[in-house]
Design an enzyme around this catalytic site. Structure first.
Site, PDB file in Angstrom:
ATOM      1  N   GLN A  99       4.279 -87.986  80.885  1.00 41.93           N
ATOM      2  CA  GLN A  99       3.936 -86.519  81.260  1.00 41.93           C
ATOM      3  C   GLN A  99       4.942 -85.604  81.345  1.00 41.93           C
ATOM      4  OE1 GLN A  99       0.436 -86.469  84.222  1.00 41.93           O
ATOM      5  NE2 GLN A  99       2.166 -86.712  85.463  1.00 41.93           N
ATOM      6  N   ASP A 129     -13.047 -67.690  84.128  1.00 39.87           N
ATOM      7  CA  ASP A 129     -12.681 -67.589  82.478  1.00 39.87           C
ATOM      8  C   ASP A 129     -12.970 -66.923  81.179  1.00 39.87           C
ATOM      9  OD1 ASP A 129     -10.074 -67.443  81.178  1.00 39.87           O
ATOM     10  OD2 ASP A 129      -9.093 -67.570  82.962  1.00 39.87           O
ATOM     11  N   LEU A 174      -4.462 -83.183  85.200  1.00 36.36           N
ATOM     12  CA  LEU A 174      -4.202 -84.644  85.792  1.00 36.36           C
ATOM     13  C   LEU A 174      -3.508 -85.026  86.211  1.00 36.36           C
ATOM     14  CD1 LEU A 174      -8.012 -86.561  84.073  1.00 36.36           C
ATOM     15  CD2 LEU A 174      -7.385 -85.346  86.536  1.00 36.36           C
ATOM     16  N   SER A 321      -1.719 -63.988  84.341  1.00 37.85           N
ATOM     17  CA  SER A 321      -2.468 -65.637  84.085  1.00 37.85           C
ATOM     18  C   SER A 321      -2.539 -66.844  84.438  1.00 37.85           C
ATOM     19  CB  SER A 321      -3.326 -64.685  82.833  1.00 37.85           C
ATOM     20  OG  SER A 321      -4.615 -64.001  82.874  1.00 37.85           O
TER      21      SER A 321
END
Length: 376
Positions: A99, A129, A174, A321
């Protein structure tokens, strides 16, 4: 040529049993790990004919005619050319897919908070969005709503544009050893589709999305969107959400200039009831595109931000954003640990614990800091 090599391979097989030269040479050569698959039932005798000793056979498999073997380069070439051998492959290394933590997460102290168990659990974050790709391996979308009724845009869990999926990943990708991790990986994200698949929408749609968020008990609204024109009704809806206890976080806009002295914050970020978030880079320098003005309240990472995009993919985007969901994620982490705070008190806490960076019209109170706010 292959046929010729195959023939040579057969000759080698025929002479190997009566020649000790191949075995002796093999002993002098270095050996590597290989997987060998026969074209039919595996024959250990064939391997022995190529000078492969029993001790070189690491494993023979049950379901396919495959051997795991130590071979010299010459033995591997000989076997590869033999008509009874289907595959000869070097045993490749494999690692767990790791990750990646995008630079912005530790930059806002999201990592420090997560390491202490502060993950945003129990906090509902509405992402207004382009929708969120709910099938993404790195996202767990808790629910949603679309303001559109046409077939192309009516599904809040489909995001052809990618913008909403990217924003959602920064909030709560996650912590699962895949892809990236978000600021608050245990927060519950909701896909509120107010922009279509081309990234366009209207104030009417945003107002509907805010209304849905209020009615469905959202704690935080993130709006990485906006326009240059004010609207009394949109302001009323933004104010209503704030009055109802929702923390409203919005991108300041991408209409800044190099000097950074114009008043260019867009709507709804410009409303008093919303936190207007500016963008900084890894060196805490304001991104030149980041809108400026007296309404800028907080700063967060918004340059080269890596996050999730549709199709189990990942990409880097730039913009306020990308900065806004960092603040939304931090707010989720802090609120989960300080649930007694009102949205007004939480907002003040984020202001008070921000890392001051410079001129307030460019950076607001400064870089949002999760762990500092939790420990304050």
């Amino acid at each position: 040529m292959k046929k010729l090599l195959a023939t040579l391979g057969i000759i080698a097989l025929l002479v190997a049993p009566i020649s000790t030269g191949i075995s002796a040479a093999a002993e002098d050569e270095s050996k590597e790990d290989y997987l060998v698959m026969f074209d039919g039932p595996a024959q250990k005798g064939l391997l022995n004919a190529f000078g492969v000793d029993d001790e070189d056979i690491l494993r023979d498999y049950d379901l396919l005619p495959v051997y795991h073997i130590n071979l010299t380069e010459g033995q591997a070439e000989g076997l590869d050319n033999h008509p009874q051998i289907q595959h000869v492959e070097e045993n490749a290394d494999a690692q767990a897919f790791s990750q990646t933590e995008p630079w912005g997460i530790p930059h806002v102290e999201g990592t420090d908070s997560r390491d202490e168990g502060y993950t945003g659990e129990g906090v509902n974050v509405a992402v207004l969005d382009t929708g969120i790709d709910a099938s993404h391996e790195d996202l767990d979308v808790a629910g949603g709503h679309s303001v559109f009724d046409d077939a192309e845009n009516s599904d809040p869990y489909y995001d052809e544009n990618g913008h909403g999926t990217h924003v959602a990943g920064t909030v709560a990708a996650l912590d699962n050893d895949l892809g990236v991790v978000g600021v608050a990986p245990d927060a519950s994200v909701y896909a509120v589709k107010v922009l279509d698949n081309s990234g366009s929408g209207s104030y009417a749609g945003i107002a509907e999305g805010i209304e849905w968020s209020i009615q469905n008990d959202m704690d935080i609204i993130n709006m990485s969107l906006g326009g240059s024109q004010s609207s009394s009704i949109l302001e009323e809806y933004t104010d209503l959400a704030y009055e109802e206890g929702v923390l409203v976080v919005a991108a300041a806009g991408n209409d800044g200039n190099r000097g950074g002295n114009n008043d260019s914050v867009g709507y709804p970020a410009k409303y008093d009831s919303a936190i207007a978030v500016a963008a900084v880079d890894e060196n805490n320098q304001r991104a030149t595109f980041s809108s400026t003005g007296p309404d800028v309240e907080l700063s967060a990472p918004g340059v080269d931000v890596l996050s999730s995009v549709p199709g189990d993919s990942y990409d880097t985007y730039n913009g306020t954003s990308m900065a806004s969901p960092h603040v939304a994620g931090v707010a989720a982490q802090v609120w989960a640990e300080k649930p007694e705070l009102s949205n007004v008190e939480l907002r003040e806490l984020l202001q008070d614990t921000a890392d001051e960076l410079g001129a307030s019209h460019q950076y607001g109170h400064g870089l949002v800091q999760s762990y500092e706010a939790i420990q304050h």
